[in-house]
Design an enzyme around this catalytic site. Structure first.
Site, short mmCIF file in Angstrom:
data_model
loop_
_atom_site.label_atom_id
_atom_site.label_comp_id
_atom_site.label_asym_id
_atom_site.label_seq_id
_atom_site.Cartn_x
_atom_site.Cartn_y
_atom_site.Cartn_z
N HIS A 115 -0.91 -33.50 -27.68
CA HIS A 115 -1.31 -32.72 -26.52
C HIS A 115 -0.18 -31.80 -26.10
CE1 HIS A 115 -1.99 -32.05 -22.20
NE2 HIS A 115 -3.23 -31.96 -22.58
N HIS A 116 1.04 -32.30 -26.07
CA HIS A 116 2.20 -31.44 -25.88
C HIS A 116 3.44 -32.10 -26.43
CE1 HIS A 116 3.03 -33.51 -21.85
NE2 HIS A 116 4.15 -33.66 -22.51
N GLN B 211 9.91 -35.62 -26.77
CA GLN B 211 8.77 -36.35 -26.21
C GLN B 211 7.48 -35.76 -26.78
OE1 GLN B 211 7.21 -35.37 -22.22
NE2 GLN B 211 7.56 -37.50 -21.68
N HIS C 204 3.33 -36.16 -26.49
CA HIS C 204 2.17 -36.74 -25.79
C HIS C 204 1.03 -36.75 -26.81
CE1 HIS C 204 -0.94 -36.23 -22.26
NE2 HIS C 204 -1.18 -37.29 -23.00
N HIS D 164 1.92 -23.99 -18.08
CA HIS D 164 1.27 -25.23 -18.51
C HIS D 164 0.41 -25.80 -17.39
CE1 HIS D 164 0.54 -29.01 -20.52
NE2 HIS D 164 1.04 -29.67 -19.48
N HIS E 168 -3.44 -28.46 -17.35
CA HIS E 168 -4.44 -29.08 -18.20
C HIS E 168 -5.71 -28.23 -18.09
CE1 HIS E 168 -1.97 -33.05 -17.94
NE2 HIS E 168 -1.40 -32.12 -18.66
N MET F 128 -1.65 -30.58 -14.19
CA MET F 128 -0.24 -30.21 -14.05
C MET F 128 -0.20 -28.74 -13.68
SD MET F 128 2.17 -32.03 -16.80
CE MET F 128 2.23 -33.82 -16.94
#
Ligand SMILES: *[C@@H]1O[C@H](CO)[C@@H](O)[C@H](O)[C@H]1NC(C)=O
Ligand SMILES: *[C@@H]1O[C@H](CO)[C@@H](O)[C@H](O)[C@H]1NC(C)=O
Ligand SMILES: *[C@@H]1O[C@H](CO)[C@@H](O)[C@H](O)[C@H]1NC(C)=O
Length: 339
Positions: A71-72, A147, A149, A216, A218, A291
């Site tokens: 997703h990211h 990171q 997701h 960014h 969603h 977000m």
């Protein structure tokens, strides 16, 4: 002679980055070490420790992921990583989540800043000539933490190597890159269009040269816009840094107004959200939450980047530009929410 990377396993956990003879641009593969995303909406983190004896400049990022899987991805610079494990679960708002496989911790334990971000199949990012992110010896960034997701649980036995190929050099770059992340908390009522807004006055005596921005949200974001506001006696001058439909590839795009940003100027961002659902949606980390983020990437000449890495407000219904302590006037209400 081309540089080479030697990876040393240190303290059983970290890969120590050592770059030898690196006059040229080299590549480091910062990838997930064959992880198994064993549940939906999992956030995983993996670190690299930068050699503390050498300074390096990151000059570009080549993503190695697809939006079907990830997703990211975010790349954090940390002074201390969130965990000493080689992989850990690092969802921002999953502190109560007990993971059966991976320990849970934040991406960074101390000195958190964002260096790079990717989503929706965004392509590579090459920094401008002479610009680099300083990491290692002379930088507060002693670790990089990747990171990812993950969208969905992987089948048993299928593992993942999503990540970023980092372009780097040991050659001193005269211009250091930095990122400030503007964002909000807050809630969006059902069947409503809401403005999530933030603003911060630049207090540090530095001259920022903005060159790229990224938005960014969603699924509910329709427009994200970022401004620099020059507050004059004759009234506020709102100068558009960039605006985008966040449903397009969430890459770093060129800044529209690259004029230097100075002490006393205000950075401001708005996300226009269209909640077509029949329930309230809050800011949060899962794909069902929202977000509101505007990333501003800039360089400083013969200086260090801003100490301030984040500019967040509580968002609606607690904060709007109209109530900001900057006492804004001439708010470009229509322009900020239309493409
Ligand atoms: C990432 O790169 C490795 C090779 O370096 C490759 O095997 C892998 O499939 C790539 N992963 C994705 C998601 O593109
Ligand atoms: C990681 O290990 C170091 C050295 O043993 C220790 O000082 C530090 O607190 C540990 N960090 C975390 C997040 O546990
Ligand atoms: C919000 O979404 C609805 C449904 O797609 C659409 O009809 C409406 O025009 C949108 N409103 C705005 C302000 O984008």
């Amino acid at each position: 002679m081309l540089g080479q990377i030697i990876l040393l396993a240190t303290a059983a956990f970290f890969n120590l980055l050592v770059f030898v003879h690196a006059q040229e641009i080299d590549t480091y593969d910062l990838l997930m070490p064959n992880v198994w995303p064993h549940s939906d909406e999992l956030y995983l983190c993996t670190p690299i420790r930068i050699s503390p004896r050498t300074s390096y400049y990151i000059t570009g990022f080549k993503p190695n992921a697809t939006m079907h899987t990830a997703h990211h991805m975010l790349l954090y610079g940390c002074s201390e990583p969130g965990s000493n494990d080689s992989v850990w679960s690092c969802g921002e708002m999953q502190s109560n989540g007990v993971d059966q496989i991976y320990n849970t911790a934040n991406p960074c334990r101390a000195g958190s800043q964002i260096v790079y971000a990717w989503a929706k199949d965004a392509p590579s990012l090459q920094l401008p000539e002479g610009v680099g992110f300083l990491i290692g010896k002379d930088s507060p960034i002693k670790y990089l933490v990747l990171q990812v997701h993950y969208m969905h649980k992987f089948p048993v036995g299928k593992t993942d190597n999503s990540g970023v190929f980092l372009k780097y050099t040991k050659t001193r770059m005269p211009r250091q890159a930095g990122v400030i992340l503007l964002g909000t908390g807050g809630v969006i009522p059902a069947h409503a269009v809401e403005h999530m807004e933030t603003a911060c006055t630049m207090r540090e005596d530095k001259v920022l040269h903005p060159f790229a921005f990224r938005t960014h949200t969603h699924g509910l974001g329709t427009v994200v816009s970022g401004y620099v506001v020059h507050q004059k006696e004759s009234g506020d001058v709102w100068s558009l840094l960039g605006k985008k439909n966040p449903q397009l590839p969430q890459m770093f795009y060129p800044i529209l107004d690259t004029s230097p940003i100075k002490q006393g100027d205000v950075l401001a961002a708005r996300c226009t959200m269209n909640n077509t659902r029949s329930h309230t949606v809050s800011i949060g980390s899962t794909n069902n939450d929202e977000m509101c983020n505007f990333y501003l990437m800039y360089w400083v000449e013969n200086d260090t980047p801003l100490e301030q890495k984040y500019c967040f407000t509580p968002g609606p219904p607690y904060y709007y530009w109209t109530q900001a302590r900057e006492n804004f006037n001439r708010i470009p209400d229509l322009e900020a929410s239309t493409l």
